[in-house]
Design a protein around this motif. Structure first.
Motif, PDB file in Angstrom:
ATOM      1  N   VAL A   1      -6.939  14.460   2.311  1.00 42.83           N
ATOM      2  CA  VAL A   1      -6.120  13.583   1.469  1.00 42.83           C
ATOM      3  C   VAL A   1      -5.926  12.230   2.135  1.00 42.83           C
ATOM      4  O   VAL A   1      -6.004  11.178   1.484  1.00 42.83           O
ATOM      5  CB  VAL A   1      -4.764  14.253   1.172  1.00 42.83           C
ATOM      6  CG1 VAL A   1      -3.818  13.282   0.474  1.00 42.83           C
ATOM      7  CG2 VAL A   1      -4.959  15.499   0.312  1.00 42.83           C
ATOM      8  N   GLU A   2      -5.694  12.246   3.441  1.00 44.23           N
ATOM      9  CA  GLU A   2      -5.487  10.977   4.145  1.00 44.23           C
ATOM     10  C   GLU A   2      -6.754  10.124   4.144  1.00 44.23           C
ATOM     11  O   GLU A   2      -6.693   8.898   3.965  1.00 44.23           O
ATOM     12  CB  GLU A   2      -5.047  11.255   5.584  1.00 44.23           C
ATOM     13  CG  GLU A   2      -4.757  10.002   6.404  1.00 44.23           C
ATOM     14  CD  GLU A   2      -3.653   9.139   5.810  1.00 44.23           C
ATOM     15  OE1 GLU A   2      -3.644   7.927   6.098  1.00 44.23           O
ATOM     16  OE2 GLU A   2      -2.806   9.673   5.055  1.00 44.23           O
TER      17      GLU A   2
ATOM     18  N   LEU B   1      -3.312  13.536  -6.166  1.00 45.83           N
ATOM     19  CA  LEU B   1      -3.307  13.814  -4.725  1.00 45.83           C
ATOM     20  C   LEU B   1      -1.882  13.725  -4.174  1.00 45.83           C
ATOM     21  O   LEU B   1      -1.473  14.539  -3.331  1.00 45.83           O
ATOM     22  CB  LEU B   1      -4.209  12.834  -3.991  1.00 45.83           C
ATOM     23  CG  LEU B   1      -5.726  13.015  -4.170  1.00 45.83           C
ATOM     24  CD1 LEU B   1      -6.468  11.931  -3.403  1.00 45.83           C
ATOM     25  CD2 LEU B   1      -6.164  14.390  -3.697  1.00 45.83           C
ATOM     26  N   ASN B   2      -1.126  12.731  -4.646  1.00 43.16           N
ATOM     27  CA  ASN B   2       0.248  12.570  -4.172  1.00 43.16           C
ATOM     28  C   ASN B   2       1.151  13.689  -4.662  1.00 43.16           C
ATOM     29  O   ASN B   2       2.140  14.032  -4.004  1.00 43.16           O
ATOM     30  CB  ASN B   2       0.799  11.220  -4.618  1.00 43.16           C
ATOM     31  CG  ASN B   2       0.121  10.060  -3.904  1.00 43.16           C
ATOM     32  OD1 ASN B   2      -0.363  10.215  -2.786  1.00 43.16           O
ATOM     33  ND2 ASN B   2       0.082   8.902  -4.543  1.00 43.16           N
TER      34      ASN B   2
ATOM     35  N   ALA C   1      -9.019  10.135   1.849  1.00 39.94           N
ATOM     36  CA  ALA C   1      -9.162   9.598   0.491  1.00 39.94           C
ATOM     37  C   ALA C   1      -8.256   8.378   0.302  1.00 39.94           C
ATOM     38  O   ALA C   1      -8.680   7.358  -0.274  1.00 39.94           O
ATOM     39  CB  ALA C   1      -8.833  10.681  -0.531  1.00 39.94           C
ATOM     40  N   ARG C   2      -7.031   8.468   0.796  1.00 38.14           N
ATOM     41  CA  ARG C   2      -6.109   7.332   0.654  1.00 38.14           C
ATOM     42  C   ARG C   2      -6.627   6.110   1.421  1.00 38.14           C
ATOM     43  O   ARG C   2      -6.557   4.976   0.930  1.00 38.14           O
ATOM     44  CB  ARG C   2      -4.727   7.727   1.159  1.00 38.14           C
ATOM     45  CG  ARG C   2      -4.009   8.722   0.250  1.00 38.14           C
ATOM     46  CD  ARG C   2      -2.756   9.238   0.907  1.00 38.14           C
ATOM     47  NE  ARG C   2      -2.006  10.138   0.026  1.00 38.14           N
ATOM     48  CZ  ARG C   2      -1.097  10.993   0.454  1.00 38.14           C
ATOM     49  NH1 ARG C   2      -0.811  11.067   1.742  1.00 38.14           N
ATOM     50  NH2 ARG C   2      -0.467  11.776  -0.401  1.00 38.14           N
ATOM     51  N   GLN C   3      -7.124   6.339   2.623  1.00 38.86           N
ATOM     52  CA  GLN C   3      -7.643   5.222   3.415  1.00 38.86           C
ATOM     53  C   GLN C   3      -8.878   4.611   2.757  1.00 38.86           C
ATOM     54  O   GLN C   3      -9.092   3.391   2.818  1.00 38.86           O
ATOM     55  CB  GLN C   3      -7.976   5.705   4.832  1.00 38.86           C
ATOM     56  CG  GLN C   3      -6.761   6.072   5.662  1.00 38.86           C
ATOM     57  CD  GLN C   3      -5.798   4.906   5.827  1.00 38.86           C
ATOM     58  OE1 GLN C   3      -6.212   3.770   6.041  1.00 38.86           O
ATOM     59  NE2 GLN C   3      -4.502   5.190   5.714  1.00 38.86           N
TER      60      GLN C   3
ATOM     61  N   ALA D   1      -9.916  15.203  -3.298  1.00 36.95           N
ATOM     62  CA  ALA D   1      -9.868  14.225  -2.207  1.00 36.95           C
ATOM     63  C   ALA D   1     -11.273  13.814  -1.786  1.00 36.95           C
ATOM     64  O   ALA D   1     -11.542  12.632  -1.557  1.00 36.95           O
ATOM     65  CB  ALA D   1      -9.106  14.805  -1.012  1.00 36.95           C
TER      66      ALA D   1
ATOM     67  N   LEU E   1      -5.470   9.527  -7.548  1.00 38.62           N
ATOM     68  CA  LEU E   1      -4.534   9.329  -6.438  1.00 38.62           C
ATOM     69  C   LEU E   1      -3.164   9.912  -6.772  1.00 38.62           C
ATOM     70  O   LEU E   1      -2.503  10.505  -5.907  1.00 38.62           O
ATOM     71  CB  LEU E   1      -4.415   7.838  -6.121  1.00 38.62           C
ATOM     72  CG  LEU E   1      -3.424   7.477  -5.002  1.00 38.62           C
ATOM     73  CD1 LEU E   1      -3.841   8.131  -3.691  1.00 38.62           C
ATOM     74  CD2 LEU E   1      -3.318   5.964  -4.850  1.00 38.62           C
ATOM     75  N   THR E   2      -2.743   9.761  -8.028  1.00 39.81           N
ATOM     76  CA  THR E   2      -1.457  10.351  -8.444  1.00 39.81           C
ATOM     77  C   THR E   2      -1.464  11.859  -8.251  1.00 39.81           C
ATOM     78  O   THR E   2      -0.486  12.450  -7.735  1.00 39.81           O
ATOM     79  CB  THR E   2      -1.182  10.011  -9.914  1.00 39.81           C
ATOM     80  OG1 THR E   2      -1.110   8.589 -10.070  1.00 39.81           O
ATOM     81  CG2 THR E   2       0.124  10.632 -10.372  1.00 39.81           C
TER      82      THR E   2
ATOM     83  N   LEU F   1      -9.491   4.498  -0.457  1.00 42.23           N
ATOM     84  CA  LEU F   1      -9.005   3.681  -1.569  1.00 42.23           C
ATOM     85  C   LEU F   1      -8.461   2.344  -1.073  1.00 42.23           C
ATOM     86  O   LEU F   1      -8.710   1.290  -1.684  1.00 42.23           O
ATOM     87  CB  LEU F   1      -7.916   4.439  -2.327  1.00 42.23           C
ATOM     88  CG  LEU F   1      -8.393   5.564  -3.252  1.00 42.23           C
ATOM     89  CD1 LEU F   1      -7.209   6.378  -3.743  1.00 42.23           C
ATOM     90  CD2 LEU F   1      -9.167   4.993  -4.433  1.00 42.23           C
ATOM     91  N   LEU F   2      -7.754   2.383   0.030  1.00 43.38           N
ATOM     92  CA  LEU F   2      -7.227   1.140   0.598  1.00 43.38           C
ATOM     93  C   LEU F   2      -8.368   0.230   1.038  1.00 43.38           C
ATOM     94  O   LEU F   2      -8.344  -0.986   0.798  1.00 43.38           O
ATOM     95  CB  LEU F   2      -6.310   1.461   1.776  1.00 43.38           C
ATOM     96  CG  LEU F   2      -5.708   0.257   2.505  1.00 43.38           C
ATOM     97  CD1 LEU F   2      -4.852  -0.578   1.561  1.00 43.38           C
ATOM     98  CD2 LEU F   2      -4.882   0.720   3.703  1.00 43.38           C
TER      99      LEU F   2
END
Length: 462
Positions: A186-187, A227-228, A189-191, A243, A224-225, A193-194
């Motif tokens: 998950v982390e 995932l959160n 995936a977030r990175q 993810a 992303l929603t 996206l950033l």
């Protein structure tokens, strides 16, 4: 409390005064000697009050020890049950397989059995008050037996529970591995996206809109929603898969955004290059008519009639290329990169075909001039190719393989016919050239087949 305890203190004192110690001693003296000896023996053998009291305390201590042991067994079973519940919850949160479902069902069965033995233990504890003063020996013995039996049942179920837990090892290992992957996935995936968002911002700062990339990045918002919202709502395997998918798509957007400035520069470069090439081909196409005039003057119609349409076709192809170039320029100005790239590929294909057609006329004239001046050079070149193939076919053999001899014999005959066709006032030199080229191709094909078959045989023999 006895009846004597309820009488007033004065009555007990009066009763004690009427008897007194002297009466007790006299009574003992007056007893027969055998009875007196028996009473003395009872006082030392446990028949007296003091000796019986000591044995009762020992039984009470044994019962208390059984109670403590049962309590310890109850605690150990409860601990094992709670640990197993964590393992089952881990497995069911990750693994939807039939094996995981069976494990959960077996765990529920253990829960019912644990409730049963626990209830029997609690009943045994509640049924026996080991702190009562008036607890007799039989009650103590029953308490010890009930508590010992409760402990044995608790230990037995705990042993079965532990064996069941050991059997969950593979399922639990797989589940823990996936859970260990969850947070990092998950982390990442977030990175990603950033990173894609930052790359897109950098591209826009250079004046490139990148609308298609922005649309693709915006489409990842709902993912992303989810995932959160977490694996508790969507499941661990599904969250890990989501993810990974978000990571891949975001990385694609980031990579394309980073390549976009270079891609724009490359398109600009190709536009300039293809315009220059189109102009050069237009100039060269203007020289085709004089070449055709020379071919018509010096050689038979069979040598040049297939080239008659080259000037018109070249002009038409160049016009089409110029139209596509203008469309590609417009697509580039509108930053429709895929359209611009596709249009430039079309332009290149048109110019390649036109370039070949324009070159064919000049090449034809040069080759015809060379062979008409010295045909023998072409003949010897072709015969050498045939002889080389024949030597290879006979290598290590007394007779050639018919599969190779037949095409080579036909090649020799074909070359002879081509040479004989040059007799006359206006020979078809172009036919002669195409025939010799075809003969050389036949020889080359036979050589390739021979080497291929011998190479395969050598590999099999090794």
């Amino acid at each position: 409390m006895t009846a004597t305890d309820t009488q007033p203190h004065e009555q007990r004192e009066r009763r004690r005064g009427r008897g007194g110690p002297l009466r007790d001693v006299v009574g003992l003296v007056l007893l027969p000697l055998p009875l007196l000896v028996a009473m003395g023996a009872m006082s030392f053998a446990g028949g007296g009050t003091r000796r019986w009291f000591g044995r009762g305390e020992s039984q009470r201590a044994d019962a208390q020890a059984a109670k403590d042991a049962a309590a310890s067994a109850f605690y150990e079973l409860d601990t094992a049950h709670r640990d197993l519940r964590i393992s089952i919850e881990t497995i069911t949160a990750v693994d939807p397989s039939p094996a995981a479902r069976r494990a959960a069902e077996e765990y529920e069965g253990f829960g019912r059995r644990i409730d049963e033995v626990s209830q029997r233990y609690i009943t045994a504890v509640d049924s026996h008050d080991l702190d009562r003063d008036d607890l007799d020996g039989a009650a103590v013995a029953r308490a010890r037996a009930d508590l010992t039996r409760a402990k044995e049942e608790l230990d037995r179920v705990r042993g079965e529970l532990e064996r069941f837990a050991q059997g969950l090892g593979p399922l639990l290992g797989t589940a823990e591995t996936q859970l260990a992957r969850l947070a990092p996935a998950v982390e990442r995936a977030r990175q990603a996206l950033l990173g894609a968002s930052n790359a897109l911002d950098a591209v826009r700062a250079q004046g490139l809109r990148a609308d298609d990339l922005a649309t693709r990045l915006a489409a990842l918002g709902p993912e992303l929603t989810k995932l959160n919202q977490g694996a508790g709502q969507h499941g661990v395997p599904e969250t890990i898969q989501r993810a990974d998918d978000v990571l891949r798509r975001a990385e694609d957007v980031r990579a394309e955004a980073e390549r976009l400035p270079g891609r724009a520069a490359e398109i600009d470069k190709r536009l300039v290059s293809l315009r220059t090439r189109a102009q050069a081909i237009t100039t060269r196409a203007g020289n085709v008519d004089p070449v055709l005039s020379e071919l018509r003057r010096r050689y038979s119609a069979a040598c040049w009639q297939d080239l008659q349409q080259v000037p018109e076709q070249a002009a038409q192809s160049v016009r089409q290329a110029e139209v596509k170039l203008r469309e590609a320029q417009q697509a580039r100005d509108e930053q429709r990169w895929a359209d611009a790239t596709s249009l430039l590929a079309t332009v290149r294909a048109l110019l390649d075909g036109t370039d070949e057609a324009v070159s064919a006329a000049s090449d034809r004239l040069q080759r015809l001039d060379a062979v008409s001046f010295d045909r023998q050079k072409e003949v010897e070149r072709t015969r050498f190719a045939i002889r080389d193939a024949q030597r290879l076919a006979m290598s290590g053999r007394s007779t050639p393989d018919p599969r190779h001899a037949g095409p080579l014999d036909e090649a020799v005959a074909r070359l002879d016919r081509a040479v004989a066709g040059l007799e006359g006032r206006h020979p078809d030199w172009w036919h002669f050239l195409t025939e010799t080229e075809a003969v050389r191709e036949t020889a080359a094909r036979v050589v390739q087949e021979i080497r291929g078959s011998r190479g395969g045989a050598g590999a099999g023999g090794g």
